[in-house]
Design an enzyme around this catalytic site. Structure first.
Site, PDB file in Angstrom:
ATOM      1  N   SER A  59     -42.119  -7.415  11.655  1.00 42.57           N
ATOM      2  CA  SER A  59     -41.839  -6.230  10.842  1.00 42.57           C
ATOM      3  C   SER A  59     -41.469  -6.556   9.401  1.00 42.57           C
ATOM      4  O   SER A  59     -41.517  -5.676   8.541  1.00 42.57           O
ATOM      5  CB  SER A  59     -40.718  -5.405  11.480  1.00 42.57           C
ATOM      6  OG  SER A  59     -39.478  -6.077  11.404  1.00 42.57           O
ATOM      7  N   LYS A 129     -33.917  -5.709   8.216  1.00 39.14           N
ATOM      8  CA  LYS A 129     -34.727  -4.815   7.383  1.00 39.14           C
ATOM      9  C   LYS A 129     -34.294  -4.953   5.926  1.00 39.14           C
ATOM     10  O   LYS A 129     -33.278  -5.559   5.612  1.00 39.14           O
ATOM     11  CB  LYS A 129     -34.572  -3.351   7.811  1.00 39.14           C
ATOM     12  CG  LYS A 129     -34.909  -3.061   9.268  1.00 39.14           C
ATOM     13  CD  LYS A 129     -36.376  -3.237   9.595  1.00 39.14           C
ATOM     14  CE  LYS A 129     -36.638  -2.972  11.078  1.00 39.14           C
ATOM     15  NZ  LYS A 129     -38.044  -3.274  11.443  1.00 39.14           N
TER      16      LYS A 129
END
Length: 232
Positions: A59, A129
């Site tokens: 990701s 993230k």
């Protein structure tokens, strides 16, 4: 037997020290301490200062690859520092992202210990993230050129995975104070704030759930580098 012989016999009944109480036992204890000290030091450091984190998914490509170990600075926000847009953070997703419960039992404990020193992946509740919006920001997708906007200004994102658009999901959110809007760099392969718009917090993450800031790629050696944009 004379008195002298009897006394001598009693005093010399055990001429050698009992097993486990002599030189070898002391040596074993010293070596055990020598071997355990770096292990215990490593756990203390990872618990309070810098923790390795194993990247489990794609990701965050092309910034972070599967199998990278990043060094998470757990003191980055402890002494007056604040989360900034662009920071790469590791956070506990329980209560905001749909993380699975952590492992329990002996095997779960071993896995968590391995994750603490970066040898295994995390149990499933920790995420890595990039921070796109902080408390008070308005983050929208997208402007006429397809860029994200933060407070009405287009966001330049040189870290995006090649070929990815900033977002295929349209949104317009005001980030509550004390919370963060986070996204992966590989936007087409990232479950992030966009996927939890209907969850508690509207996809945002509480700042107090941030474990630390990912400052370096520590492993493999060929990937050693800083993740801080202000490091040049």
């Amino acid at each position: 037997m004379t008195g002298t012989d009897a006394g001598s016999s009693e005093r010399d009944h055990h001429p050698d020290p009992p097993p486990g109480t002599g030189l070898w036992s002391r040596s074993a204890r010293r070596w055990t301490a020598v071997l355990l000290l770096p292990v215990l030091t490593g756990f203390v450091v990872s618990a309070f200062v810098v923790q390795p984190f194993l990247i489990p998914s794609g990701s965050m490509e092309g910034t972070l690859r599967v199998g990278d170990r990043v060094m998470v600075n757990k003191l980055a926000y402890r002494f007056g520092g604040s989360v900034q847009r662009g920071d790469i953070v590791v956070f506990d997703g329980r209560g905001s992202f749909a993380g699975v419960p952590g492992d329990s039992g002996p095997l779960g404990g071993l896995r968590q210990a391995g994750a603490r020193v970066g040898l295994t992946d995390t149990p499933g509740t920790d995420y890595v993230k990039r921070v796109i919006g902080i408390g008070g920001d308005r983050v929208t997708c997208c402007d006429s050129r397809g860029n994200l906007e933060v407070n009405g200004e287009p966001l330049e994102e040189p870290y995006l995975f090649p070929g990815d658009d900033p977002s295929a999901v349209r949104f317009d959110i005001e980030v509550p104070e004390g919370r963060l809007w986070v996204m992966g760099d590989h936007r087409s392969d990232s479950a992030d704030s966009r996927d939890y718009l209907g969850a508690p917090g509207g996809g945002t993450v509480p700042e107090d759930k941030v474990i630390g800031r990912a400052d370096w790629i520590g492993w493999p050696m060929s990937r050693w580098r800083s993740l801080r944009t202000d490091d040049g």
